[in-house]
Scaffold this motif. Structure first.
Motif, PDB file in Angstrom:
ATOM      1  N   ILE A   1       6.805   7.663  17.880  1.00  0.00           N
ATOM      2  CA  ILE A   1       5.669   6.791  18.221  1.00  0.00           C
ATOM      3  C   ILE A   1       6.155   5.342  18.218  1.00  0.00           C
ATOM      4  CG2 ILE A   1       3.304   6.151  17.621  1.00  0.00           C
ATOM      5  CD1 ILE A   1       3.270   8.684  15.828  1.00  0.00           C
ATOM      6  N   PRO A   2       6.669   4.843  19.332  1.00  0.00           N
ATOM      7  CA  PRO A   2       7.206   3.481  19.367  1.00  0.00           C
ATOM      8  C   PRO A   2       6.132   2.434  19.064  1.00  0.00           C
ATOM      9  CG  PRO A   2       7.731   4.668  21.377  1.00  0.00           C
ATOM     10  CD  PRO A   2       6.790   5.516  20.596  1.00  0.00           C
ATOM     11  N   PHE A   3       6.565   1.263  18.698  1.00  0.00           N
ATOM     12  CA  PHE A   3       5.737   0.101  18.354  1.00  0.00           C
ATOM     13  C   PHE A   3       4.918   0.343  17.094  1.00  0.00           C
ATOM     14  CE2 PHE A   3       6.061  -1.080  22.946  1.00  0.00           C
ATOM     15  CZ  PHE A   3       6.756  -2.262  22.750  1.00  0.00           C
ATOM     16  N   PHE A   4       3.894   1.182  17.155  1.00  0.00           N
ATOM     17  CA  PHE A   4       2.959   1.350  16.037  1.00  0.00           C
ATOM     18  C   PHE A   4       3.655   1.906  14.796  1.00  0.00           C
ATOM     19  CE2 PHE A   4       0.323   1.767  19.888  1.00  0.00           C
ATOM     20  CZ  PHE A   4      -0.463   0.642  19.706  1.00  0.00           C
ATOM     21  N   ALA A   5       4.421   2.956  14.968  1.00  0.00           N
ATOM     22  CA  ALA A   5       5.100   3.554  13.821  1.00  0.00           C
ATOM     23  C   ALA A   5       6.189   2.621  13.292  1.00  0.00           C
ATOM     24  CB  ALA A   5       5.706   4.901  14.204  1.00  0.00           C
ATOM     25  N   ALA A   6       6.909   1.978  14.192  1.00  0.00           N
ATOM     26  CA  ALA A   6       7.971   1.076  13.758  1.00  0.00           C
ATOM     27  C   ALA A   6       7.406  -0.074  12.930  1.00  0.00           C
ATOM     28  CB  ALA A   6       8.730   0.537  14.970  1.00  0.00           C
ATOM     29  N   ILE A   7       6.371  -0.699  13.427  1.00  0.00           N
ATOM     30  CA  ILE A   7       5.769  -1.825  12.709  1.00  0.00           C
ATOM     31  C   ILE A   7       5.104  -1.340  11.426  1.00  0.00           C
ATOM     32  CG2 ILE A   7       3.976  -3.597  12.829  1.00  0.00           C
ATOM     33  CD1 ILE A   7       4.655  -3.806  15.849  1.00  0.00           C
ATOM     34  N   GLY A   8       4.371  -0.236  11.499  1.00  0.00           N
ATOM     35  CA  GLY A   8       3.676   0.282  10.330  1.00  0.00           C
ATOM     36  C   GLY A   8       4.623   0.686   9.210  1.00  0.00           C
ATOM     37  N   LEU A   9       5.678   1.421   9.527  1.00  0.00           N
ATOM     38  CA  LEU A   9       6.619   1.850   8.496  1.00  0.00           C
ATOM     39  C   LEU A   9       7.424   0.685   7.951  1.00  0.00           C
ATOM     40  CD1 LEU A   9       7.791   5.273   9.938  1.00  0.00           C
ATOM     41  CD2 LEU A   9       6.454   4.864   7.879  1.00  0.00           C
ATOM     42  N   TRP A  10       7.737  -0.285   8.795  1.00  0.00           N
ATOM     43  CA  TRP A  10       8.447  -1.468   8.312  1.00  0.00           C
ATOM     44  C   TRP A  10       7.577  -2.229   7.314  1.00  0.00           C
ATOM     45  CZ3 TRP A  10       7.497  -6.802   9.285  1.00  0.00           C
ATOM     46  CH2 TRP A  10       8.481  -7.645   8.791  1.00  0.00           C
ATOM     47  N   LEU A  11       6.300  -2.422   7.654  1.00  0.00           N
ATOM     48  CA  LEU A  11       5.395  -3.124   6.738  1.00  0.00           C
ATOM     49  C   LEU A  11       5.189  -2.340   5.445  1.00  0.00           C
ATOM     50  CD1 LEU A  11       2.692  -4.470   9.215  1.00  0.00           C
ATOM     51  CD2 LEU A  11       4.384  -5.802   7.962  1.00  0.00           C
ATOM     52  N   LEU A  12       5.046  -1.030   5.551  1.00  0.00           N
ATOM     53  CA  LEU A  12       4.847  -0.197   4.369  1.00  0.00           C
ATOM     54  C   LEU A  12       6.043  -0.297   3.426  1.00  0.00           C
ATOM     55  CD1 LEU A  12       3.257   2.083   2.858  1.00  0.00           C
ATOM     56  CD2 LEU A  12       4.716   3.661   4.125  1.00  0.00           C
ATOM     57  N   ASN A  13       7.236  -0.133   3.955  1.00  0.00           N
ATOM     58  CA  ASN A  13       8.428  -0.173   3.107  1.00  0.00           C
ATOM     59  C   ASN A  13       8.714  -1.579   2.600  1.00  0.00           C
ATOM     60  OD1 ASN A  13       9.760   2.540   2.913  1.00  0.00           O
ATOM     61  ND2 ASN A  13       9.351   2.419   5.093  1.00  0.00           N
ATOM     62  N   ARG A  14       8.410  -2.570   3.390  1.00  0.00           N
ATOM     63  CA  ARG A  14       8.620  -3.952   2.958  1.00  0.00           C
ATOM     64  C   ARG A  14       7.660  -4.314   1.833  1.00  0.00           C
ATOM     65  NH1 ARG A  14       8.528  -9.509   5.762  1.00  0.00           N
ATOM     66  NH2 ARG A  14       9.774 -10.567   4.211  1.00  0.00           N
ATOM     67  N   SER A  15       6.442  -3.778   1.878  1.00  0.00           N
ATOM     68  CA  SER A  15       5.474  -4.074   0.830  1.00  0.00           C
ATOM     69  C   SER A  15       5.908  -3.471  -0.499  1.00  0.00           C
ATOM     70  CB  SER A  15       4.089  -3.560   1.208  1.00  0.00           C
ATOM     71  OG  SER A  15       4.051  -2.151   1.175  1.00  0.00           O
ATOM     72  N   GLN A  16       6.743  -2.431  -0.460  1.00  0.00           N
ATOM     73  CA  GLN A  16       7.256  -1.837  -1.691  1.00  0.00           C
ATOM     74  C   GLN A  16       8.257  -2.760  -2.375  1.00  0.00           C
ATOM     75  OE1 GLN A  16       6.011   1.049  -2.855  1.00  0.00           O
ATOM     76  NE2 GLN A  16       4.702   1.092  -1.061  1.00  0.00           N
ATOM     77  N   ASP A  17       8.902  -3.644  -1.612  1.00  0.00           N
ATOM     78  CA  ASP A  17       9.878  -4.573  -2.163  1.00  0.00           C
ATOM     79  C   ASP A  17       9.228  -5.804  -2.772  1.00  0.00           C
ATOM     80  OD1 ASP A  17      11.889  -2.929  -1.329  1.00  0.00           O
ATOM     81  OD2 ASP A  17      12.287  -4.043   0.504  1.00  0.00           O
TER      82      ASP A  17
END
Length: 80
Positions: free
Chosen positions: A40-56
């Protein structure tokens, strides 16, 4: 059209590298998240990046714990 496809591919590559370099994810989690990014380009890339970044990011609390005497309503009491 070529610009949009190029941006999607570049974004997917960047997020895939970001996910692959994470130490807190297991191998299966990395593979599954990278698969979703490419599925799922765009949506999944941005969503997973934000999710994992928020863990940091350390959670910031505007309220400190144990800030002095308070009654059950949360109002500070200074005595009589």
């Amino acid at each position: 059209m070529y610009v949009i496809v190029g941006i999607a591919i570049l974004l997917n590559i960047i997020v895939s590298i970001f996910l692959a370099r994470r130490d807190d994810l297991e191998t299966f989690q990395k593979g599954a998240q990278i698969f979703i990014v490419w599925l799922i380009p765009f949506f999944a890339a941005i969503g997973l990046w934000l999710l994992n970044r928020s863990q940091d990011a350390p959670s910031r609390s505007s309220k400190s714990l144990g800030g002095g005497p308070q009654d059950s309503s949360g109002v500070g009491s200074s005595g009589d």
